[in-house]
Design an enzyme around this catalytic site. Structure first.
Site, mmCIF file in Angstrom:
data_model
loop_
_atom_site.group_PDB
_atom_site.id
_atom_site.type_symbol
_atom_site.label_atom_id
_atom_site.label_comp_id
_atom_site.label_asym_id
_atom_site.label_seq_id
_atom_site.Cartn_x
_atom_site.Cartn_y
_atom_site.Cartn_z
ATOM 1 N N CYS A 1 8.629 3.940 4.874
ATOM 2 C CA CYS A 1 8.932 2.582 4.401
ATOM 3 C C CYS A 1 10.291 2.461 3.728
ATOM 4 O O CYS A 1 11.138 1.697 4.176
ATOM 5 C CB CYS A 1 7.851 2.131 3.432
ATOM 6 S SG CYS A 1 6.227 2.202 4.145
ATOM 7 N N LEU B 1 0.844 -1.194 0.000
ATOM 8 C CA LEU B 1 0.000 0.000 0.000
ATOM 9 C C LEU B 1 0.879 1.244 0.000
ATOM 10 O O LEU B 1 1.760 1.365 0.850
ATOM 11 C CB LEU B 1 -0.881 0.034 1.256
ATOM 12 C CG LEU B 1 -1.649 -1.245 1.601
ATOM 13 C CD1 LEU B 1 -2.317 -1.106 2.964
ATOM 14 C CD2 LEU B 1 -2.690 -1.535 0.515
ATOM 15 N N LYS C 1 5.743 13.131 0.568
ATOM 16 C CA LYS C 1 5.160 13.110 -0.772
ATOM 17 C C LYS C 1 3.773 13.727 -0.669
ATOM 18 O O LYS C 1 3.272 13.939 0.444
ATOM 19 C CB LYS C 1 5.109 11.687 -1.329
ATOM 20 C CG LYS C 1 4.147 10.761 -0.608
ATOM 21 C CD LYS C 1 4.046 9.435 -1.339
ATOM 22 C CE LYS C 1 2.851 8.662 -0.855
ATOM 23 N NZ LYS C 1 2.669 7.403 -1.551
ATOM 24 N N GLU D 1 1.104 5.277 0.549
ATOM 25 C CA GLU D 1 0.346 6.314 1.249
ATOM 26 C C GLU D 1 -0.337 7.237 0.239
ATOM 27 O O GLU D 1 0.241 7.575 -0.794
ATOM 28 C CB GLU D 1 1.282 7.130 2.143
ATOM 29 C CG GLU D 1 1.695 6.360 3.361
ATOM 30 C CD GLU D 1 2.509 7.203 4.338
ATOM 31 O OE1 GLU D 1 2.276 8.409 4.449
ATOM 32 O OE2 GLU D 1 3.382 6.610 4.990
HETATM 33 C C1 UGA Z 1 5.982 2.536 -0.695
HETATM 34 C C2 UGA Z 1 5.607 1.560 -1.825
HETATM 35 O O1 UGA Z 1 5.257 2.290 -3.006
HETATM 36 C C3 UGA Z 1 4.451 0.662 -1.431
HETATM 37 O O2 UGA Z 1 4.209 -0.305 -2.455
HETATM 38 C C4 UGA Z 1 4.818 -0.072 -0.135
HETATM 39 O O3 UGA Z 1 3.773 -0.911 0.298
HETATM 40 C C5 UGA Z 1 5.112 0.960 0.932
HETATM 41 O O4 UGA Z 1 6.208 1.782 0.512
HETATM 42 C C6 UGA Z 1 5.442 0.197 2.199
HETATM 43 O O5 UGA Z 1 6.479 -0.462 2.248
HETATM 44 O O6 UGA Z 1 4.597 0.151 3.095
HETATM 45 P P1 UGA Z 1 5.088 4.914 0.085
HETATM 46 O O7 UGA Z 1 6.304 5.001 0.932
HETATM 47 O O8 UGA Z 1 3.777 5.277 0.685
HETATM 48 O O9 UGA Z 1 4.896 3.433 -0.506
HETATM 49 O O10 UGA Z 1 5.276 5.934 -1.101
HETATM 50 P P2 UGA Z 1 5.689 5.916 -2.648
HETATM 51 O O11 UGA Z 1 4.588 6.512 -3.414
HETATM 52 O O12 UGA Z 1 6.182 4.622 -3.094
HETATM 53 O O13 UGA Z 1 6.881 6.965 -2.636
HETATM 54 C C7 UGA Z 1 8.033 6.737 -1.874
HETATM 55 C C8 UGA Z 1 9.031 7.835 -2.102
HETATM 56 O O14 UGA Z 1 9.607 7.754 -3.403
HETATM 57 C C9 UGA Z 1 8.476 9.252 -1.987
HETATM 58 O O15 UGA Z 1 9.371 10.029 -1.246
HETATM 59 C C10 UGA Z 1 8.398 9.734 -3.418
HETATM 60 O O16 UGA Z 1 8.530 11.124 -3.526
HETATM 61 C C11 UGA Z 1 9.588 9.021 -4.032
HETATM 62 N N1 UGA Z 1 9.482 8.816 -5.482
HETATM 63 C C12 UGA Z 1 8.559 7.973 -5.990
HETATM 64 C C13 UGA Z 1 10.373 9.458 -6.334
HETATM 65 O O17 UGA Z 1 11.256 10.213 -5.890
HETATM 66 N N2 UGA Z 1 10.288 9.221 -7.678
HETATM 67 C C14 UGA Z 1 9.367 8.393 -8.210
HETATM 68 O O18 UGA Z 1 9.372 8.223 -9.450
HETATM 69 C C15 UGA Z 1 8.482 7.754 -7.348
#
Ligand code: UGA
Length: 432
Positions: free
Chosen positions: A255, A148, A315, A150
């Site tokens: 995470c 999941l 984010k 956030e």
């Molecule tokens: C992440 C995973 O996407 C989920 O699948 C997982 O279940 C979760 O961790 C967990 O382990 O519980 P989350 O941390 O909520 O979810 O957020 P993401 O949307 O994945 O983003 C994580 C970070 O990566 C953010 O800081 C975002 O800004 C960054 N990001 C994401 C980038 O810098 N570039 C991208 O292209 C995508």
């Protein structure tokens, strides 16, 4: 329909419980913090997550909250949704998981203890042993990691790419799979160790993509390419795909940073040096600081300069400040002697270092500022380059840490623009 008990009324537990209730199951969520349980009982969700409030209200008849572990004694499935924060050594702290095992009430029939929390590979084996030692041989065990994100958690639960179920026997796996019967998604059935590793590997791969594109962005800056176009061209290759190729200030959150460290430590505890993951982590740490270099290039010494940090949560669409790049940026800027302002539509910024002025609006944050930095790509910031903002700032510089804006539009609105990995745009503006 089944009766599902959930340990932990945190973000994962409440989302999981609300979604299972929406699927028609009867759900009891148990936590040890009375204030949390009271709030949820009165319909208040103690965090910001899309659609959760509606699910709780709509399924109130099937969803209860309790402090009393005896209330989950007749559940057929007992989900562990407690947090596993890093210890001093970077390993996952499993103390809350173990306290769930220790507190299990007398359970009749053949209930299944299901692990949703992110745990090191091998945890299931240890818990199996722990259950047996406590005379709970009749309690089956399964790993069913959560994927999941956030802000999209309800959608990720209801329309998942896959459901992973690790169990040592088919009957247990069938039981867990039956909970998701009405969801249309492939189910990966495997042993418990592999299910635990799927979760860690998936997160590590996502982080690897982010650090990879961030390094490409840095090379783009040095060589005159535009990472946004590069990512588009790379992502259209069906073998690679477009996701997690947004260059920026690096990943944060509850995470990725914790899970990368836990996997690195898990590997090294087993005698393996996970070089690639170590590099992914280091690239991410350095990436958060690149904005400081950009600001110095544009403004010279930052002493006495005013910098507005726009977007503080790690984010958009969440109020979560855990491991948010804004924290590192704010403390680096303060150390450089800058005056730091912060604005976020949801996060209150209390996790920022002392000395940051929290502002109630973007306009307030940028008034008299020498630079406006987009730290989190909130939709509200798409319209940052307005004439009101242009008039309010002392120096019209936008550092776009998430490549949210169109550099040409920003230039036309009278601002200098710095993105991440977009040197061509900056050069054009300088020539103009
Ligand atoms: C992440 C995973 O996407 C989920 O699948 C997982 O279940 C979760 O961790 C967990 O382990 O519980 P989350 O941390 O909520 O979810 O957020 P993401 O949307 O994945 O983003 C994580 C970070 O990566 C953010 O800081 C975002 O800004 C960054 N990001 C994401 C980038 O810098 N570039 C991208 O292209 C995508």
């Amino acid at each position: 329909m089944a009766k599902v008990g959930i340990f932990g009324a945190g973000w994962v537990g409440v989302v999981t419980g609300a979604c299972f209730a929406e699927l028609g199951h009867t759900v009891v969520i148990r936590d040890i913090v009375p204030e949390k349980v009271d709030a949820l009982r009165s319909g208040v969700v103690p965090f910001h997550e899309t659609d959760v409030q509606e699910l709780l209200t709509g399924n109130a008849g099937r969803l209860t909250f309790t402090l009393d572990v005896a209330d989950i004694a007749d559940c057929e499935f007992l989900f562990v949704c407690v947090d596993t924060p890093p210890t001093q050594s970077g390993d996952a702290d499993l103390s809350r998981v173990w306290s769930v095992v220790d507190q299990l009430p007398a359970l009749a029939g053949r209930p299944v203890l299901v692990m949703k929390s992110t745990v090191p590979v091998g945890t299931g084996d240890k818990i199996r042993h722990g259950l047996d030692q406590r005379g709970l041989e009749h309690v089956a065990y399964a790993s069913n990691p959560e994927f999941l994100a956030e802000g999209n958690a309800v959608r990720d639960f209801m329309q998942p790419d896959r459901i992973v179920i690790g169990a040592d026997d088919g009957e247990t796996a069938d039981g867990v799979a039956s909970l998701y019967e009405s969801i249309d998604a492939p189910i990966v059935r495997c042993d418990v160790n592999s299910a635990e590793m799927v979760k860690l590997a998936a997160n590590a791969f996502l982080m690897t993509r982010i650090s990879f594109i961030n390094e490409i962005a840095n090379v783009c800056e040095a060589t005159g390419a535009d990472v946004v176009k590069v990512a588009e061209g790379v992502g259209l290759d069906h073998r690679l795909g477009p996701h997690f190729l947004r260059a920026g200030l690096g990943y944060g959150g509850s995470c990725f940073p914790k899970d990368s460290l836990a996997l690195k430590q898990l590997a090294s505890n087993s005698g393996y040096h996970f070089q690639l993951l170590a590099a992914v982590i280091e690239v991410n740490e350095l990436q958060k600081r690149r904005v400081i270099g950009k600001l110095k290039q544009r403004l010279g010494n930052l002493q006495g300069k005013t910098v507005a940090l726009l977007g503080l949560a790690f984010k958009p669409n969440t109020d979560d400040m855990r491991e948010a790049p804004s924290i590192v940026l704010a403390s680096r800027l303060l150390a450089e002697g800058a005056a730091v302002r912060g604005w976020d539509p949801v996060a209150d910024g209390t996790k920022l270092p002392e000395g940051v002025t929290i502002c109630g609006s973007v306009l307030e944050a940028v008034t008299g500022a020498d630079a406006a930095v987009i730290v989190t790509e909130w939709a509200e910031l798409r319209e940052l380059a307005t004439s009101d903002v242009r008039v309010a700032v002392r120096n019209p510089l936008i550092v776009d840490g998430r490549n949210l804006l169109n550099p040409d539009d920003v230039g036309r609105a009278g601002f200098a623009y710095e993105g991440i990995g977009r040197p061509a745009a900056s050069r054009e503006l300088e020539r103009a």
